[in-house]
Motif scaffolding. Structure first.
Motif, mmCIF file in Angstrom:
data_model
loop_
_atom_site.group_PDB
_atom_site.id
_atom_site.type_symbol
_atom_site.label_atom_id
_atom_site.label_comp_id
_atom_site.label_asym_id
_atom_site.label_seq_id
_atom_site.Cartn_x
_atom_site.Cartn_y
_atom_site.Cartn_z
ATOM 1 N N VAL A 118 0.875 -1.270 -0.013
ATOM 2 C CA VAL A 118 0.174 -0.061 0.074
ATOM 3 C C VAL A 118 0.968 1.287 0.135
ATOM 4 O O VAL A 118 1.784 1.429 0.559
ATOM 5 C CB VAL A 118 -0.816 0.282 1.053
ATOM 6 N N VAL A 119 0.647 2.170 -1.024
ATOM 7 C CA VAL A 119 1.350 3.358 -1.215
ATOM 8 C C VAL A 119 0.337 4.483 -0.868
ATOM 9 O O VAL A 119 -0.571 4.429 -1.657
ATOM 10 C CB VAL A 119 2.362 3.661 -2.286
ATOM 11 N N VAL A 120 0.838 5.582 0.029
ATOM 12 C CA VAL A 120 -0.043 6.849 0.007
ATOM 13 C C VAL A 120 0.798 7.760 -0.333
ATOM 14 O O VAL A 120 1.920 7.896 -0.048
ATOM 15 C CB VAL A 120 -0.459 6.746 1.523
ATOM 16 N N LEU A 141 -0.075 10.333 -11.540
ATOM 17 C CA LEU A 141 0.336 9.922 -12.723
ATOM 18 C C LEU A 141 1.830 9.667 -12.575
ATOM 19 O O LEU A 141 2.352 8.726 -12.884
ATOM 20 C CB LEU A 141 0.319 10.985 -13.953
ATOM 21 N N ALA A 142 2.652 10.787 -11.823
ATOM 22 C CA ALA A 142 3.837 10.302 -11.484
ATOM 23 C C ALA A 142 3.995 9.233 -10.615
ATOM 24 O O ALA A 142 4.961 8.391 -10.477
ATOM 25 C CB ALA A 142 4.491 11.694 -10.689
ATOM 26 N N ALA A 143 3.244 9.081 -9.496
ATOM 27 C CA ALA A 143 3.029 8.192 -8.588
ATOM 28 C C ALA A 143 3.125 6.776 -9.058
ATOM 29 O O ALA A 143 3.757 5.777 -8.997
ATOM 30 C CB ALA A 143 2.028 8.264 -7.744
ATOM 31 N N ALA A 144 2.164 6.540 -10.245
ATOM 32 C CA ALA A 144 2.014 5.350 -11.007
ATOM 33 C C ALA A 144 3.462 4.855 -11.508
ATOM 34 O O ALA A 144 3.588 3.773 -11.672
ATOM 35 C CB ALA A 144 1.145 5.569 -12.048
ATOM 36 N N VAL A 145 4.120 6.054 -12.329
ATOM 37 C CA VAL A 145 5.448 5.588 -12.893
ATOM 38 C C VAL A 145 6.362 5.351 -11.690
ATOM 39 O O VAL A 145 7.249 4.328 -12.001
ATOM 40 C CB VAL A 145 5.692 6.966 -13.727
ATOM 41 N N ALA A 146 6.352 5.913 -10.797
ATOM 42 C CA ALA A 146 7.304 5.553 -9.635
ATOM 43 C C ALA A 146 7.233 4.290 -9.231
ATOM 44 O O ALA A 146 8.216 3.535 -8.883
ATOM 45 C CB ALA A 146 7.463 6.941 -8.664
ATOM 46 N N VAL A 147 5.939 3.801 -8.836
ATOM 47 C CA VAL A 147 5.731 2.756 -7.958
ATOM 48 C C VAL A 147 5.996 1.505 -8.810
ATOM 49 O O VAL A 147 6.316 0.518 -8.616
ATOM 50 C CB VAL A 147 4.224 2.966 -7.366
ATOM 51 N N SER A 148 5.508 1.575 -10.078
ATOM 52 C CA SER A 148 5.274 0.382 -11.159
ATOM 53 C C SER A 148 6.643 0.365 -11.818
ATOM 54 O O SER A 148 6.950 -0.846 -12.092
ATOM 55 C CB SER A 148 4.429 0.833 -12.136
ATOM 56 N N GLY A 149 7.505 1.404 -11.759
ATOM 57 C CA GLY A 149 8.711 1.230 -12.722
ATOM 58 C C GLY A 149 8.552 0.923 -14.022
ATOM 59 O O GLY A 149 9.343 0.425 -14.765
ATOM 60 N N VAL A 150 7.346 1.506 -14.751
ATOM 61 C CA VAL A 150 7.024 1.130 -16.008
ATOM 62 C C VAL A 150 8.106 1.924 -17.244
ATOM 63 O O VAL A 150 8.016 1.257 -18.139
ATOM 64 C CB VAL A 150 5.386 1.641 -16.201
ATOM 65 N N MET A 151 8.455 3.001 -16.598
ATOM 66 C CA MET A 151 9.528 3.555 -17.435
ATOM 67 C C MET A 151 10.610 4.442 -16.528
ATOM 68 O O MET A 151 10.386 4.621 -15.419
ATOM 69 C CB MET A 151 8.925 4.570 -18.524
ATOM 70 N N ASP A 152 11.609 4.575 -17.389
ATOM 71 C CA ASP A 152 12.861 5.547 -16.636
ATOM 72 C C ASP A 152 12.152 6.848 -16.246
ATOM 73 O O ASP A 152 11.291 7.511 -17.076
ATOM 74 C CB ASP A 152 13.679 5.906 -17.809
ATOM 75 N N LYS A 153 12.487 7.328 -15.159
ATOM 76 C CA LYS A 153 11.779 8.626 -14.700
ATOM 77 C C LYS A 153 12.197 9.971 -15.274
ATOM 78 O O LYS A 153 11.337 10.718 -15.597
ATOM 79 C CB LYS A 153 12.060 8.656 -12.966
ATOM 80 N N GLN A 154 13.487 9.896 -15.572
ATOM 81 C CA GLN A 154 14.129 10.825 -16.628
ATOM 82 C C GLN A 154 13.306 10.941 -18.036
ATOM 83 O O GLN A 154 12.909 12.110 -18.343
ATOM 84 C CB GLN A 154 15.384 10.959 -16.462
ATOM 85 N N ALA A 155 13.263 9.623 -18.390
ATOM 86 C CA ALA A 155 12.335 9.777 -19.814
ATOM 87 C C ALA A 155 10.827 10.296 -19.643
ATOM 88 O O ALA A 155 10.405 11.021 -20.241
ATOM 89 C CB ALA A 155 12.408 8.481 -20.292
ATOM 90 N N PHE A 156 10.240 9.799 -18.573
ATOM 91 C CA PHE A 156 9.068 10.316 -18.223
ATOM 92 C C PHE A 156 8.967 11.699 -18.237
ATOM 93 O O PHE A 156 7.983 12.459 -18.754
ATOM 94 C CB PHE A 156 8.433 9.477 -16.796
ATOM 95 N N SER A 187 9.032 12.128 -6.052
ATOM 96 C CA SER A 187 10.025 11.934 -4.764
ATOM 97 C C SER A 187 9.446 11.228 -3.472
ATOM 98 O O SER A 187 9.809 10.565 -2.825
ATOM 99 C CB SER A 187 10.772 13.293 -4.567
ATOM 100 N N ALA A 188 7.979 11.789 -3.541
ATOM 101 C CA ALA A 188 7.275 11.309 -2.379
ATOM 102 C C ALA A 188 7.034 9.713 -2.268
ATOM 103 O O ALA A 188 6.861 9.274 -1.261
ATOM 104 C CB ALA A 188 5.814 12.030 -2.497
ATOM 105 N N VAL A 189 7.033 9.096 -3.460
ATOM 106 C CA VAL A 189 6.809 7.664 -3.424
ATOM 107 C C VAL A 189 7.978 6.709 -3.840
ATOM 108 O O VAL A 189 7.990 5.608 -3.879
ATOM 109 C CB VAL A 189 5.392 7.427 -4.299
ATOM 110 N N GLY A 190 8.987 7.620 -4.448
ATOM 111 C CA GLY A 190 10.107 6.703 -4.852
ATOM 112 C C GLY A 190 10.906 6.259 -3.988
ATOM 113 O O GLY A 190 12.366 6.113 -4.171
ATOM 114 N N LYS A 191 10.584 5.909 -2.897
ATOM 115 C CA LYS A 191 11.356 5.199 -1.735
ATOM 116 C C LYS A 191 11.738 3.888 -2.009
ATOM 117 O O LYS A 191 10.983 3.184 -2.460
ATOM 118 C CB LYS A 191 10.804 5.243 -0.437
#
Length: 191
Positions: A118-120, A141-156, A187-191
């Motif tokens: 669970v990510v808040v 949208l950013a949280a989806a990318v960070a948590v799923s790792g679906v793509m490189d954050k910089q490319a996103f 940053s908030a969910v990229g732990k």
């Protein structure tokens, strides 16, 4: 389908869940992936519960249905936890990402027995700080990318900058606020 990531979005009409799903599909496509991004249509109206979906794959996608066993679930409005079984079918190795100011411990009892990750994230706070109003879809949208790792954050971030520059060409002040919202959410969910 192997090498395919599936995301289900839950929100209310007017909160941008459908827009976030479509933006995620657009950005993933621009990074060379096969994508689907679509809402489930019904009698949607402002404030009514809505569902949207993403499939993102390194291979062509041949399935054209709703997503019943998602890898990730995005909950744009925490009040839906009281009425919608958002974790229904959610894979235990996946995660549910909830827009809330509450802690994971406070949210978990509302997830009907789901014992996975669970990510808040307080997307409302982030959007109010960066955009001056409650637009939770950008941080989600950013949280989806960070948590799923679906793509490189910089490319996103690069693709989102390009998208915002096109979309808000006549409102350049909106571009930096949206980019800051994305960065804060990563940053908030990229732990």
């Amino acid at each position: 389908m192997q090498n395919t990531l599936e995301i289900r979005w839950h929100g209310r009409g007017g909160q941008g869940a459908k827009t976030a799903a479509l933006l995620l599909a657009d950005v993933a496509f621009k990074t060379g992936q096969y994508v689907q991004g679509f809402p489930e249509y019904g009698p949607e109206r402002m404030g009514a519960p809505i569902t949207a979906f993403n499939r993102i794959s390194t291979e062509p996608i041949r399935v054209h249905s709703n997503i019943y066993n998602p890898d990730y679930v995005m909950v744009v409005d925490e009040t839906l936890l009281n009425t919608v079984h958002v974790t229904n079918g959610l894979k235990p190795e996946g995660a549910v990402i909830v827009n809330t100011s509450k802690s994971e411990e406070e949210i978990r009892p509302l997830l009907r027995g789901y014992d996975g990750r669970v990510v808040v994230i307080d997307a409302r706070k982030i959007s109010e700080e960066t955009l001056g109003a409650n637009f939770p879809n950008t941080p989600m949208l950013a949280a989806a990318v960070a948590v799923s790792g679906v793509m490189d954050k910089q490319a996103f971030m690069n693709e989102m900058r390009s998208s915002f520059e096109h979309k808000f060409a006549k409102k350049p002040e909106v571009i930096e606020g949206n980019l800051k919202a994305l960065d804060m959410a990563l940053s908030a969910v990229g732990k």
